[in-house]
Write a protein that holds these residues in place. Structure first.
Motif, PDB file in Angstrom:
ATOM      1  N   ASP A 176      -0.353  36.170  11.256  1.00  8.45           N
ATOM      2  CA  ASP A 176      -1.834  35.916  10.712  1.00  8.45           C
ATOM      3  C   ASP A 176      -2.375  36.261  11.070  1.00  8.45           C
ATOM      4  O   ASP A 176      -3.549  37.749  10.074  1.00  8.45           O
ATOM      5  N   SER A 186      -5.384  32.476   8.183  1.00  5.51           N
ATOM      6  CA  SER A 186      -5.858  31.708   7.147  1.00  5.51           C
ATOM      7  C   SER A 186      -4.675  31.260   6.505  1.00  5.51           C
ATOM      8  O   SER A 186      -3.923  29.945   7.331  1.00  5.51           O
ATOM      9  N   ASP A 187      -4.109  30.668   5.626  1.00  4.50           N
ATOM     10  CA  ASP A 187      -3.382  29.718   4.669  1.00  4.50           C
ATOM     11  C   ASP A 187      -2.043  29.356   5.599  1.00  4.50           C
ATOM     12  O   ASP A 187      -1.353  28.639   5.616  1.00  4.50           O
ATOM     13  N   ASP A 188      -1.667  30.647   5.661  1.00  4.75           N
ATOM     14  CA  ASP A 188      -0.194  31.050   6.551  1.00  4.75           C
ATOM     15  C   ASP A 188      -0.307  29.618   7.826  1.00  4.75           C
ATOM     16  O   ASP A 188       0.743  29.325   7.846  1.00  4.75           O
ATOM     17  N   ASP A 213      -0.864  39.373   6.282  1.00 11.00           N
ATOM     18  CA  ASP A 213      -1.011  38.334   7.203  1.00 11.00           C
ATOM     19  C   ASP A 213       0.399  37.031   7.090  1.00 11.00           C
ATOM     20  O   ASP A 213       0.951  37.002   8.318  1.00 11.00           O
ATOM     21  N   THR A 214       0.748  37.279   6.053  1.00  9.96           N
ATOM     22  CA  THR A 214       2.035  36.536   5.652  1.00  9.96           C
ATOM     23  C   THR A 214       3.485  37.071   5.817  1.00  9.96           C
ATOM     24  O   THR A 214       3.688  36.183   6.635  1.00  9.96           O
TER      25      THR A 214
HETATM   26 MG    MG Z   1      -2.828  34.699   4.528  1.00  4.20          MG
END
Ligand code: MG
Length: 354
Positions: free
Chosen positions: A19, A53-55, A267-268
């Motif tokens: 990520d 991040s969100d991942d 990133d994902t």
């Molecule tokens: Mg992300």
């Protein structure tokens, strides 16, 4: 206990490293990335350090929810929905549209049974490797947990197929016996026998053929009509990750750099790939300077290791174990700082080279 802990820690830190490596070039075309960043050898989000991040955040939320529920799918869904609700309330940057809508529905009172929206974005796939790393030995439980995790935010069956494929990759990776790519796709087809998943399985077969031919991810993406990088659609992202994993199942460094270089939703794509490979190689198989280069607070690398060890304990004992938590106010402050850095990158991207 030791091997489970190694697998789960590798999965979480692999997700975090992937990520953070992909984040500085997220959403850039492959061409622009090559012009703007001709040399990528490690972190570049905040100088020579990285943030997540969100991942990674979702991976950690799923890990906490699995530990606290002892892997019971219904208790897991209730707990994960609660965590996602408070996660979105802390204003994270860069949330996918479907995940945002579903989490806002949770926030205004929808239950986890009705919060999901019809979408085949990457949200469920980016948080399901950890399910395979934890429960890959129990495929029925793994499938139930993947379905529960998926449907809280995404109702399109495509999102489930992609998420299950990621969990299955992590499950196989954690056992360490990576067979032929075509055998993997066949085993996935068996898990999806109750569904009409032919389109997805066809894409996975193409990933297997491309890997067998020794093609790069970039070449595979060109063939799949995504020459400028991985799209944020689960049928684009998961086959690309699979293609790279088939070729480099134990080579974290080169796999991650190749995935970042492929461009797009980096990133994902790199987080999922990192989680899958990390489940196989453990923390010691991930370049040490990349793990040490993650600058996070309050969810520090050490804190992530603690989440991993509580989940491993829960899986081994088949009992709920209370995971470490973080102060929500600390998360708000962290997210404000993170947003400022993201905006800085946004401004930088307006400048040449184009
Ligand atoms: Mg992300």
């Amino acid at each position: 206990m030791k091997s489970r802990s190694r697998t789960i820690t590798g999965c979480i830190l692999g997700a975090a490293v992937g990520d953070s490596l992909g984040l500085p070039v997220e959403g850039m075309t492959r061409t622009r990335q090559a012009r703007m960043f001709p040399h990528i050898t490690g972190h570049g989000f905040l100088g020579h350090q990285g943030m997540v991040s969100d991942d990674t955040e979702h991976t950690l939320l799923v890990a906490q929810a699995m530990a606290v529920s002892g892997g019971d799918p219904e208790a897991f869904a209730v707990d994960l929905a609660r965590r996602l609700k408070w996660w979105v309330a802390a204003l994270p940057a860069g949330v996918g549209p479907a995940t945002l809508r579903a989490c806002l529905r949770l926030l205004i009172g929808f239950s986890h049974r009705s919060s999901g929206v019809f979408s085949a974005g990457n949200g469920p796939a980016m948080r399901s490797a950890i399910i395979g790393a934890a429960y890959g030995h129990d495929s029925e439980k793994m499938k139930k947990l993947v379905l529960a995790s998926t449907q809280i935010t995404h109702r399109d069956p495509k999102a489930y197929f992609g998420a299950l494929a990621v969990a299955q990759m992590a499950a196989v990776s954690s056992i360490g016996e990576i067979g032929k790519p075509t055998d993997f796709v066949r085993s996935l087809a068996e898990e999806l026998v109750d569904y009409d998943a032919n389109e997805f399985l066809g894409l996975c077969s193409q990933a297997a053929q491309s890997a067998n031919a020794g093609h790069s991810v970039a070449r595979f993406l060109e063939k799949m009509n995504q020459p400028e990088g991985v799209g944020n659609y689960v049928y684009h992202t998961v086959p690309a990750v699979m293609q790279c994993w088939f070729r480099r199942p134990f080579d974290f460094r080169n796999a991650a750099l190749e995935m970042v270089r492929a461009g797009g939703d980096t990133d994902t794509s790199t987080s999922i790939l990192g989680a899958v490979i990390g489940a196989g190689v453990g923390e010691t198989g991930i370049p040490e300077q990349w793990v040490d280069g993650i600058l996070e607070w309050p969810r520090t690398v050490e804190w992530m290791r603690k989440v991993a060890s509580t989940l491993a304990e829960s899986v081994e004992t088949e009992k709920p174990v209370t995971p470490p938590e973080v102060n929500p106010l600390a998360i708000l402050a962290r997210n404000a700082f993170f947003m400022a850095v993201v905006l800085g990158h946004g401004v930088r991207r307006m400048a040449p080279p184009y």
